[in-house]
Motif scaffolding. Structure first.
Motif: not given
Length: 171
Positions: A39-60
């Motif tokens: 039940x602990x709240x955890x905050x994540x930074x969301x990042x988007x990076x384009x690699x050619x025809x693919x997009x990577x979405x990351x939550x850190x």
């Protein structure tokens, strides 16, 4: 990102790549919050990076040296709302289970052998059935795992597996 010796922030890199590929610019939420199994709240930074025809979405995870990190990839033309939905579902799914158990150890059992566990002060971190973790490197550059947001060195992880000696690992 570094291109031709010039450094770019993720947003500048994405904008430049979108312009070169003739794509519409995507603004997206930079922060998401999810609750772990306790039940602990955890905050994540969301990042988007384009690699050619693919997009990577990351939550850190914010404020954690190692912490949780989740990633999904998809085609560059995927609806960002769909990609973010997949990322948020992955975060929620992974936070809803515990891969390791961090527990207090009674004083009379502190000198006992604890298979599947490493020590964190007066507490032990032990593997649970169906455990999972993320490969990373520790501060010394050595291979390590992050299990439930806790950094576990390669040596500690091998110690956790000690009682499984003779078993066959499958990956």
């Amino acid at each position: 990102m570094s291109i031709g010796g010039a450094g770019y922030c993720a947003d500048c890199y994405n904008r430049m790549t979108e312009d070169l590929m003739g794509l519409e610019h995507v603004d997206h939420p930079r922060l998401t919050v999810s609750f772990d199994v306790d039940g602990r709240a955890r905050a994540f930074d969301v990042e988007r990076l384009i690699f050619g025809d693919v997009v990577s979405w990351t939550a850190r995870e914010q404020g954690a040296e190692s912490g949780f990190e989740f990633n999904v990839t998809g085609p560059v033309d995927e609806d960002p709302a769909d990609a973010l939905s997949r990322l948020y579902e992955k975060v929620d799914r992974c936070l809803s289970v515990r891969s390791a158990e961090l527990g207090e150890v009674p004083e009379d059992l502190k000198n006992a052998v604890w298979p599947h566990a490493v020590w964190r002060g007066d507490r032990h971190l032990g593997l649970s059935e169906g455990s999972f973790g993320r490969l990373t490197v520790d501060g010394a550059g050595d291979l390590a795992l992050v299990i439930d947001g806790e950094l576990v060195t390669g040596r500690e992880f091998l110690d956790m597996l000690h009682s499984y000696e003779g078993f066959t690992l499958r990956w």
